[in-house]
Enzyme design. Structure first.
Site, PDB file in Angstrom:
ATOM      1  N   ARG A 138       0.802  -1.205   0.000  1.00 52.31           N
ATOM      2  CA  ARG A 138       0.000   0.000   0.000  1.00 52.31           C
ATOM      3  C   ARG A 138       0.839   1.260   0.000  1.00 52.31           C
ATOM      4  O   ARG A 138       1.893   1.286   0.651  1.00 52.31           O
ATOM      5  CB  ARG A 138      -0.685   0.031   1.359  1.00 52.31           C
ATOM      6  CG  ARG A 138      -2.094   0.168   1.393  1.00 52.31           C
ATOM      7  CD  ARG A 138      -2.440  -0.142   2.859  1.00 52.31           C
ATOM      8  NE  ARG A 138      -3.736  -0.676   2.849  1.00 52.31           N
ATOM      9  CZ  ARG A 138      -4.820   0.067   3.014  1.00 52.31           C
ATOM     10  NH1 ARG A 138      -4.721   1.324   3.304  1.00 52.31           N
ATOM     11  NH2 ARG A 138      -6.006  -0.471   2.921  1.00 52.31           N
ATOM     12  N   ASP A 179       3.957  -2.842  11.602  1.00 54.23           N
ATOM     13  CA  ASP A 179       2.514  -2.544  11.461  1.00 54.23           C
ATOM     14  C   ASP A 179       1.812  -2.420  12.820  1.00 54.23           C
ATOM     15  O   ASP A 179       0.866  -1.642  12.976  1.00 54.23           O
ATOM     16  CB  ASP A 179       1.797  -3.549  10.550  1.00 54.23           C
ATOM     17  CG  ASP A 179       2.055  -5.006  10.908  1.00 54.23           C
ATOM     18  OD1 ASP A 179       2.870  -5.271  11.817  1.00 54.23           O
ATOM     19  OD2 ASP A 179       1.462  -5.891  10.262  1.00 54.23           O
ATOM     20  N   SER A 239       6.461  -4.872   7.956  1.00 52.61           N
ATOM     21  CA  SER A 239       5.883  -5.743   8.991  1.00 52.61           C
ATOM     22  C   SER A 239       6.599  -7.080   9.124  1.00 52.61           C
ATOM     23  O   SER A 239       6.007  -8.153   8.933  1.00 52.61           O
ATOM     24  CB  SER A 239       4.414  -5.953   8.694  1.00 52.61           C
ATOM     25  OG  SER A 239       3.832  -4.710   8.454  1.00 52.61           O
TER      26      SER A 239
HETATM   27  C1  BGC Z   1       5.840 -10.294  11.599  1.00 55.18           C
HETATM   28  C2  BGC Z   1       5.549  -9.073  12.417  1.00 55.18           C
HETATM   29  C3  BGC Z   1       4.247  -8.454  11.966  1.00 55.18           C
HETATM   30  C4  BGC Z   1       3.138  -9.484  11.977  1.00 55.18           C
HETATM   31  C5  BGC Z   1       1.809  -8.920  11.508  1.00 55.18           C
HETATM   32  C6  BGC Z   1       4.653 -11.241  11.612  1.00 55.18           C
HETATM   33  O1  BGC Z   1       4.876 -12.318  10.757  1.00 55.18           O
HETATM   34  O2  BGC Z   1       6.974 -10.958  12.077  1.00 55.18           O
HETATM   35  O3  BGC Z   1       6.593  -8.146  12.329  1.00 55.18           O
HETATM   36  O4  BGC Z   1       3.930  -7.393  12.811  1.00 55.18           O
HETATM   37  O5  BGC Z   1       3.488 -10.564  11.155  1.00 55.18           O
HETATM   38  O6  BGC Z   1       1.872  -8.432  10.232  1.00 55.18           O
END
Ligand code: BGC
Length: 528
Positions: free
Chosen positions: A117, A239, A186
């Site tokens: 996004r 995120d 994320s």
């Molecule tokens: C990641 C995190 C992320 C979460 C939600 C996980 O697989 O390691 O960093 O916040 O997914 O997206």
């Protein structure tokens, strides 16, 4: 005589025909009976497999409490030393969250799940708040998830600059202001500053090997420069942190950000002094946002089954992110599929041979699992439709479909209850699980949310103690109603009276805007 013979003969023939007919009827009945017996025995074996799985997944209150305690203990351990726990407890360098004073035009890019996004937002300070925002979303080409770092960051840069090029008149930069970006990334990152950090490992089906250990901000910055643009990445945020920031912008009670989507994770506001492994100065605010990476949480109290073992062994990150594999949208459907495979192999519930596609990992996606789970038609026709569409399985009996729904329910309930235990573990760690509150209820009400873009999810009750808001985002929580309900029920079960002080709010797409807000509050060029 001849007539008598004829009569005898023909009556003998009739008797024989009658005998043949009744023998045929008997054989047909035997086939039906044996088919019924077979179906019954298949169902019986399938039920046994179901029961065994349900027992192994069982999360009674006592067990959930053990998970809560383990979460709080591991949080402590992870804050004390690097590698002190499977919970990474990563300091984010975010020591102040947006408070509404932010002004100007900011951008955010958001890479984390199946979609990518880009977003721009014009902020107008306390009076104007979010004056205008625009975003675009594109699916990430699957080959990029397994390609090279340069290809991935080039793709992000390309999408970003083409979005910037379409900036309309309604969005205005201040004279002399550069475009500043909040980068929501994320995945687990060890931050070295608010706007730099190296990737520790990939999760959620990404495996871009040469990016591990790389500074992801520098990689994106290079991609942008290669395209001849000048922009500054002001903040690198997980995120969960974006969701927390987006929530805090509207509501001071937001202390925790949780994602329940393709992956799962949580972050929260910690006392900086509690972060013993932090070598830097204690920030003025005295606080630090911690990205827990709770997907990697592990405890012997988690109800691990043969399904979790085989899923983990065949995953892209074996031995890692065990909690995420029991909870998040990327994996729930596959947990269900693995139980169905066992039923198909041992009880032939879908005939012989076992449908080929059923043996394919990740062929049952969580949205389809959710559709089957929410099927309330008397003959479970949605279940029949999904089994036919995804696997070409036809002619299932209602009894077998009921078993399929029960498998979905077991996997969903376990994941939701464990997520609830995770949240309560954080509340316990920060002393907001209600155990310290006096519990005097002044009034109970369904409060209208005061958070722009936030929806009320649970009844809000005021007590004389403070309330804690958990900002929540992610498709699993948003779209899988039974998951959400199971999770909320378990929070109430665990907290009892204390639950009246805890509100879980859906912060839809809060992480993108949260990243832009963090770019604003960490901008080089601050507009007052
Ligand atoms: C990641 C995190 C992320 C979460 C939600 C996980 O697989 O390691 O960093 O916040 O997914 O997206």
């Amino acid at each position: 005589m001849a007539d008598a013979f004829k009569a005898r003969y023909s009556s003998g023939a009739q008797i024989r025909t009658g005998k043949i007919r009744s023998a045929a009827a008997c054989a047909a009945a035997a086939v039906i009976v044996s088919r019924r017996l077979k179906v019954r025995s298949q169902k019986c074996t399938a039920r046994k497999i179901l029961l065994e799985f349900q027992e192994a997944c069982y999360t009674p209150l006592a067990r959930l409490r053990q998970v809560v305690d383990a979460m709080a203990v591991e949080m402590h351990a992870g804050l004390v030393s690097e590698g002190g726990s499977k919970l990474k407890m990563l300091p984010t360098y975010i020591d102040r969250l947006p408070d509404g004073h932010e002004r100007g035009l900011y951008y955010a890019v958001d890479l984390g799940g199946t979609n990518f996004r880009v977003l721009r937002v014009q902020l107008g300070g306390l009076e104007g708040r979010v004056i205008k925002q625009e975003y675009e979303e594109v699916a990430i080409p699957p080959e990029l998830m397994l390609g090279t770092s340069e290809q991935l960051f080039d793709f992000i840069a390309k999408e970003l600059v083409s979005f910037v090029a379409r900036e309309g008149q309604d969005f205005r930069l201040h004279a002399g202001q550069n475009r500043e970006i909040g980068f929501t990334f994320s995945f687990p990152v060890k931050q070295t500053a608010v706007n730099s950090g190296t990737l520790l490992q990939w999760t959620k089906g990404f495996k871009v090997n040469d990016a591990v250990g790389e500074d992801v901000v520098a990689a994106l910055q290079r991609g942008i420069e290669r395209r001849g643009y000048k922009m500054r990445i002001a903040a690198l945020v997980n995120d969960t942190v974006g969701t927390l920031a987006g929530g805090r912008y509207w509501n001071n009670d937001v202390m925790i950000g949780v994602i329940l989507g393709t992956g799962t994770n949580a972050c929260y506001v910690e006392r900086a002094e509690a972060v013993s492994k932090w070598a830097g100065d204690i920030p003025k605010s005295g606080e630090m946002v911690i990205n827990m990476e709770w997907g990697n949480f592990w405890s012997s109290h988690l109800p691990r089954t043969y399904v979790d073992e085989s899923l983990d062994n065949e995953s892209l990150n074996p031995g890692e992110y065990g909690f995420e594999k029991m909870i998040s949208g990327m994996y729930l459907g596959d947990c269900v599929r693995r139980v169905l495979v066992r039923m198909a192999q041992e009880a032939c519930i879908f005939g012989t041979p076992v449908p080929h596609k059923l043996l394919e990992a990740f062929s049952l996606m969580t949205p389809d699992m959710s559709k089957m789970h929410h099927d309330d038609s008397s003959d479970l026709k949605v279940v029949a439709e999904v089994l036919k569409r995804v696997y070409g399985i036809q002619n299932t009996t209602v009894g077998i479909r009921k078993i399929v729904v029960a498998v979905c329910d077991t996997v969903c309930q376990r994941g939701a209850r464990l997520a609830a235990a995770g949240i309560v573990g954080i509340l316990k760690k920060i002393g907001r699980d209600g155990s310290a509150a006096n519990g005097v209820i002044k009034r109970n009400t369904f409060e209208q949310s005061d958070m722009n873009g936030f929806h009320d999810e649970v009844p809000v009750h005021y007590t004389s103690g403070g309330r804690t808001v958990v900002a929540m985002d992610g498709g699993l929580y948003e779209h899988y109603t039974k998951f959400r309900n199971y999770m909320q029920e378990a929070v109430v079960e665990l907290l009892g009276e204390g639950s009246k002080n805890v509100v879980i709010e859906l912060s839809k797409d809060g992480s993108g805007i949260g990243a832009a807000l963090l770019a604003a509050s960490h901008a080089e060029y601050v507009i007052s």
